[in-house]
Design an enzyme around this catalytic site. Sequence first.
Site, PDB file in Angstrom:
ATOM      1  N   HIS A  34     -38.308  -8.802 -19.865  1.00  0.00           N
ATOM      2  CA  HIS A  34     -39.247  -9.691 -19.398  1.00  0.00           C
ATOM      3  C   HIS A  34     -38.866 -10.940 -19.914  1.00  0.00           C
ATOM      4  O   HIS A  34     -37.940 -11.041 -20.849  1.00  0.00           O
ATOM      5  CB  HIS A  34     -40.639  -9.088 -19.547  1.00  0.00           C
ATOM      6  CG  HIS A  34     -40.989  -8.925 -21.029  1.00  0.00           C
ATOM      7  ND1 HIS A  34     -40.809  -9.741 -22.108  1.00  0.00           N
ATOM      8  CD2 HIS A  34     -41.321  -7.383 -21.587  1.00  0.00           C
ATOM      9  CE1 HIS A  34     -41.092  -9.004 -23.208  1.00  0.00           C
ATOM     10  NE2 HIS A  34     -41.145  -7.676 -22.814  1.00  0.00           N
ATOM     11  N   HIS A  37     -38.029 -11.195 -23.887  1.00  0.00           N
ATOM     12  CA  HIS A  37     -36.736 -10.581 -24.267  1.00  0.00           C
ATOM     13  C   HIS A  37     -35.753 -11.799 -23.970  1.00  0.00           C
ATOM     14  O   HIS A  37     -34.846 -12.065 -24.865  1.00  0.00           O
ATOM     15  CB  HIS A  37     -36.141  -9.498 -23.359  1.00  0.00           C
ATOM     16  CG  HIS A  37     -37.011  -8.210 -23.672  1.00  0.00           C
ATOM     17  ND1 HIS A  37     -37.886  -7.830 -22.510  1.00  0.00           N
ATOM     18  CD2 HIS A  37     -37.150  -7.414 -24.390  1.00  0.00           C
ATOM     19  CE1 HIS A  37     -38.277  -6.385 -22.925  1.00  0.00           C
ATOM     20  NE2 HIS A  37     -37.896  -6.373 -24.193  1.00  0.00           N
TER      21      HIS A  37
HETATM   22  P1  AMP Z   1     -38.228  -3.702 -26.848  1.00  0.00           P
HETATM   23  O1  AMP Z   1     -37.398  -3.834 -25.675  1.00  0.00           O
HETATM   24  O2  AMP Z   1     -39.685  -3.546 -26.536  1.00  0.00           O
HETATM   25  O3  AMP Z   1     -38.018  -2.742 -27.857  1.00  0.00           O
HETATM   26  O4  AMP Z   1     -38.314  -5.162 -27.192  1.00  0.00           O
HETATM   27  C1  AMP Z   1     -36.881  -5.849 -27.835  1.00  0.00           C
HETATM   28  C2  AMP Z   1     -37.207  -6.983 -28.552  1.00  0.00           C
HETATM   29  O5  AMP Z   1     -37.995  -7.985 -27.543  1.00  0.00           O
HETATM   30  C3  AMP Z   1     -38.077  -6.788 -29.864  1.00  0.00           C
HETATM   31  O6  AMP Z   1     -37.514  -7.740 -30.644  1.00  0.00           O
HETATM   32  C4  AMP Z   1     -39.351  -7.339 -29.374  1.00  0.00           C
HETATM   33  O7  AMP Z   1     -40.130  -7.685 -30.532  1.00  0.00           O
HETATM   34  C5  AMP Z   1     -39.182  -8.477 -28.665  1.00  0.00           C
HETATM   35  N1  AMP Z   1     -40.232  -8.822 -27.683  1.00  0.00           N
HETATM   36  C6  AMP Z   1     -41.107  -7.789 -26.946  1.00  0.00           C
HETATM   37  N2  AMP Z   1     -41.968  -8.491 -26.404  1.00  0.00           N
HETATM   38  C7  AMP Z   1     -41.989  -9.804 -26.623  1.00  0.00           C
HETATM   39  C8  AMP Z   1     -42.448 -10.921 -26.383  1.00  0.00           C
HETATM   40  N3  AMP Z   1     -43.633 -10.928 -25.462  1.00  0.00           N
HETATM   41  N4  AMP Z   1     -42.335 -12.193 -26.955  1.00  0.00           N
HETATM   42  C9  AMP Z   1     -41.107 -12.294 -27.693  1.00  0.00           C
HETATM   43  N5  AMP Z   1     -40.494 -11.433 -27.992  1.00  0.00           N
HETATM   44  C10 AMP Z   1     -40.688  -9.875 -27.739  1.00  0.00           C
END
Ligand code: AMP
Length: 286
Positions: A34, A37
């Site tokens: 999203h 990311h």
């Molecule tokens: P994930 O795919 O959920 O493991 O997230 C991958 C990276 O994206 C991690 O470093 C998360 O902290 C970051 N992330 C997830 N949601 C958000 C958001 N809303 N804003 C900024 N970074 C995010």
Amino acid sequence: MKIVNSCPEMRDYSRSLQKNGSTVGFVPTMGALHEGHLSLLKIARRHCGRVVMSVFVNPAQFGPSEDFEKYPRQLEKDCELAENAGCDCVFIPSPRDIYPENYNTYVNVENITGALCGASRPGHFRGVATVVLKLFNIVIPDTAVFGSKDAQQVIVIKRMVEDLNLPVRIIAAPTLREEDGLAMSSRNAYLSAGERADAPLIYKGLTEARELYEGGERAGQSIKNCVVSIFNRSRLLKLEYVEVVDTTQLKPLDVINRPVLIAAACRTVETGTRLIDNIVLGGDLD
Ligand code: AMP
């Protein structure tokens, strides 16, 4: 944009970039991308010559009754989104590449992984620290960007990097939100209409806590009560925790006299979706 599946190929690619004088920025993800990311990719792009993103739904960080199987997977779309955000290479290893037969080595970051999300997700941060260290060893990045939305994760990774002398700079990126304040998350797709309507209350609670703090309130309990009272307006959000803790040791602060992390987690009643959010006051995670 390059797509790499094998670990040796990934390492060779990074090494060749670095040999040619480029720095490598790295954004680890579990896919289902999203805007949040994509904002990390853009930050990596600003700091480094080349940007690598990994997509790996890491079985080691999911508990037995968690959503590993149903976690959204959309590799083709993710690659397209990543390319448009300026990513140079997507690394997509298979679970067998990361955890081959007879795999036995895990990283435990002690003391700061038992509280907050660690309390209801035993083993979660062991899985996170292990996969992040492995990905660092494969991608050999100069800089890695993590989202502050997962504040405890950032704190745990920074601790590991410092404790193990890893030559990687960690950047904590701001949380991207929907217009109504809900933190973007791949898990938001699970929400029912009613849950989605109530979910902005999480950030509303945190925002009101910020206003209290800015008005001079320094009692941890009062800040906590404020967030809890706003959660209680919804019958669809079941609060798991609200904590008011310092930003390095994650110890509860009765009196807020240093940078403070106010973190909350809840589970929704209809779809059982786990949502987290936080704010940092008086400092930041860097
Ligand atoms: P994930 O795919 O959920 O493991 O997230 C991958 C990276 O994206 C991690 O470093 C998360 O902290 C970051 N992330 C997830 N949601 C958000 C958001 N809303 N804003 C900024 N970074 C995010």
